[in-house]
Scaffold this motif. Structure first.
Motif, PDB file in Angstrom:
ATOM      1  N   PHE A 207      -6.125  15.990  46.492  1.00 15.53           N
ATOM      2  CA  PHE A 207      -6.217  16.068  45.041  1.00 15.53           C
ATOM      3  C   PHE A 207      -5.952  17.489  44.574  1.00 15.53           C
ATOM      4  O   PHE A 207      -5.259  17.701  43.582  1.00 15.53           O
TER       5      PHE A 207
ATOM      6  N   LEU B   8      -0.363   9.497  50.604  1.00 13.62           N
ATOM      7  CA  LEU B   8      -0.408   9.025  49.217  1.00 13.62           C
ATOM      8  C   LEU B   8      -1.298   7.786  49.127  1.00 13.62           C
ATOM      9  O   LEU B   8      -2.092   7.633  48.197  1.00 13.62           O
ATOM     10  N   LYS B   9      -1.163   6.941  50.131  1.00 18.25           N
ATOM     11  CA  LYS B   9      -1.963   5.717  50.161  1.00 18.25           C
ATOM     12  C   LYS B   9      -3.454   6.039  50.174  1.00 18.25           C
ATOM     13  O   LYS B   9      -4.260   5.370  49.524  1.00 18.25           O
TER      14      LYS B   9
ATOM     15  N   VAL C  58      -4.957   8.669  48.929  1.00 23.40           N
ATOM     16  CA  VAL C  58      -5.362   9.093  47.590  1.00 23.40           C
ATOM     17  C   VAL C  58      -5.519   7.859  46.700  1.00 23.40           C
ATOM     18  O   VAL C  58      -6.535   7.687  46.012  1.00 23.40           O
ATOM     19  N   GLU C  59      -4.515   7.022  46.744  1.00 24.11           N
ATOM     20  CA  GLU C  59      -4.524   5.791  45.951  1.00 24.11           C
ATOM     21  C   GLU C  59      -5.802   5.001  46.217  1.00 24.11           C
ATOM     22  O   GLU C  59      -6.464   4.525  45.297  1.00 24.11           O
TER      23      GLU C  59
ATOM     24  N   TRP D  99      -8.690   5.989  47.246  1.00 26.32           N
ATOM     25  CA  TRP D  99      -9.898   6.596  46.682  1.00 26.32           C
ATOM     26  C   TRP D  99     -10.075   6.159  45.226  1.00 26.32           C
ATOM     27  O   TRP D  99     -11.139   5.721  44.815  1.00 26.32           O
ATOM     28  N   ILE D 100      -8.979   6.273  44.489  1.00 22.69           N
ATOM     29  CA  ILE D 100      -9.021   5.889  43.079  1.00 22.69           C
ATOM     30  C   ILE D 100      -9.360   4.410  42.933  1.00 22.69           C
ATOM     31  O   ILE D 100     -10.255   4.042  42.173  1.00 22.69           O
ATOM     32  N   VAL D 101      -8.641   3.590  43.687  1.00 19.01           N
ATOM     33  CA  VAL D 101      -8.849   2.146  43.600  1.00 19.01           C
ATOM     34  C   VAL D 101     -10.314   1.806  43.846  1.00 19.01           C
ATOM     35  O   VAL D 101     -10.897   0.994  43.121  1.00 19.01           O
TER      36      VAL D 101
ATOM     37  N   ARG E 211     -13.036   3.696  43.462  1.00 24.29           N
ATOM     38  CA  ARG E 211     -13.926   4.111  42.356  1.00 24.29           C
ATOM     39  C   ARG E 211     -13.804   3.137  41.206  1.00 24.29           C
ATOM     40  O   ARG E 211     -14.791   2.720  40.609  1.00 24.29           O
ATOM     41  N   ARG E 212     -12.577   2.773  40.911  1.00 25.70           N
ATOM     42  CA  ARG E 212     -12.367   1.878  39.782  1.00 25.70           C
ATOM     43  C   ARG E 212     -12.985   0.513  40.088  1.00 25.70           C
ATOM     44  O   ARG E 212     -13.617  -0.101  39.227  1.00 25.70           O
TER      45      ARG E 212
ATOM     46  N   SER F  31     -15.463  -0.083  42.054  1.00 26.01           N
ATOM     47  CA  SER F  31     -16.905   0.065  41.995  1.00 26.01           C
ATOM     48  C   SER F  31     -17.402  -0.062  40.558  1.00 26.01           C
ATOM     49  O   SER F  31     -18.400  -0.727  40.280  1.00 26.01           O
ATOM     50  N   TRP F  32     -16.680   0.564  39.665  1.00 27.26           N
ATOM     51  CA  TRP F  32     -17.054   0.492  38.257  1.00 27.26           C
ATOM     52  C   TRP F  32     -16.909  -0.927  37.710  1.00 27.26           C
ATOM     53  O   TRP F  32     -17.811  -1.443  37.045  1.00 27.26           O
TER      54      TRP F  32
ATOM     55  N   ARG G  14     -19.477  -3.487  38.652  1.00 29.31           N
ATOM     56  CA  ARG G  14     -20.660  -3.352  37.802  1.00 29.31           C
ATOM     57  C   ARG G  14     -20.576  -4.215  36.554  1.00 29.31           C
ATOM     58  O   ARG G  14     -21.538  -4.876  36.170  1.00 29.31           O
TER      59      ARG G  14
ATOM     60  N   SER H  24     -18.990   6.180  39.053  1.00 30.01           N
ATOM     61  CA  SER H  24     -18.327   4.897  39.300  1.00 30.01           C
ATOM     62  C   SER H  24     -19.377   3.830  39.642  1.00 30.01           C
ATOM     63  O   SER H  24     -19.103   2.642  39.559  1.00 30.01           O
TER      64      SER H  24
ATOM     65  N   LEU I 177      -8.463   6.653  35.269  1.00 31.96           N
ATOM     66  CA  LEU I 177      -8.311   6.461  36.713  1.00 31.96           C
ATOM     67  C   LEU I 177      -7.055   5.649  36.994  1.00 31.96           C
ATOM     68  O   LEU I 177      -6.292   5.947  37.905  1.00 31.96           O
TER      69      LEU I 177
ATOM     70  N   ILE J 232       0.520   7.714  41.580  1.00 28.37           N
ATOM     71  CA  ILE J 232       0.645   7.617  43.035  1.00 28.37           C
ATOM     72  C   ILE J 232       1.480   6.409  43.423  1.00 28.37           C
ATOM     73  O   ILE J 232       2.428   6.501  44.207  1.00 28.37           O
TER      74      ILE J 232
ATOM     75  N   ARG K 298       5.010   6.375  45.608  1.00 32.10           N
ATOM     76  CA  ARG K 298       5.077   5.665  46.886  1.00 32.10           C
ATOM     77  C   ARG K 298       6.142   4.565  46.811  1.00 32.10           C
ATOM     78  O   ARG K 298       6.922   4.366  47.741  1.00 32.10           O
TER      79      ARG K 298
END
Lengths: 107, 107
Positions: free
Chosen positions: A2, A69-70, A72-73, A75-77, A79-80, A82-83, A86, B18, B69, B76, B80
């Motif tokens: 990042f 790159l995958k 990083v992707e 990590w974002i996926v 977190r999203r 997880s949200w 909820r 998150s 996000l 990304i 890719r």
DNA sequence: TGATTTGTTAAGCATTTGCTTGAGTATAAC
DNA sequence: GTTATACTCAAGCAAATGCTTAACAAATCA
């Protein structure tokens, strides 16, 4: 990674590389800075694992590392996800409270 | 946004968020730094659009902005995809050359 | 061979970043 | 009404960052 992607010049380099391999001079051409600066950016990108390069003769050919790159992707996926998980179960956090206080199940 | 996510403390904050909204003190609790520092990180996250917060009474409640996000994710994914598209058509770039030179279709 | 291209390395420098401390303010609790 | 809580804001500072220039090395070219 990042942090590596945090710089606009480096993002431009990754964009360029996503369209195909390139030499250091190729990477430098569109950028308004010295070749030396570009090499330094390249070092950051390589250290992060986002880019790999090899030298043959006097030209160093750089290419993107899609696996990085995958990552990083991913990590974002996560977190999203997880949200959004909820939001799908409106139970529990109806009070939408802080956390530490009220650990006890009474009250 | 990449720059905002470039700092480990801020990534920890995003991870915490998150899992659900949190107050500034909530965010600060697990972090080994002053509340003031956490507020500064929060400002960076808000400025980037990754986090939104509102204050009621004396407590500021922070939450993640999933759309932001998604934007990062998109960037990304596109790079890719651009790379993988290349690999799917082994035509053209068989020589895997630089770029500027050899624009002419002969040789 | 000598010149050119392509990159490497080190030093130096201005700016940005990630903190700290200290001195507030406003709300809530007692 | 006093006291604790939950921030807010402004300096200040050391370290990290993003460059530059300059000197160098190794391929390749003419």
């Amino acid at each position: 990674m990042f942090q590596a992607l945090g710089d606009p010049t480096r993002r431009a380099m990754v964009e360029r590389l996503s369209r195909g391999p390139a030499s250091v001079s190729d990477l430098a051409r569109p950028l308004a800075m010295s070749l030396s600066a570009v090499v330094q950016h390249l070092q950051v990108l390589e250290a992060s694992g986002l880019v790999r390069s090899e030298k043959q003769g006097r030209v160093r050919t750089c290419r993107i590392e899609p696996a990085a790159l995958k990552t990083v992707e991913q990590w974002i996926v996560e977190r999203r996800a997880s949200w959004e998980r909820r939001l799908d179960r409106p139970a529990d956090h109806l009070a939408e409270e802080s956390e530490a206080p009220d650990k006890r199940r009474k009250r």
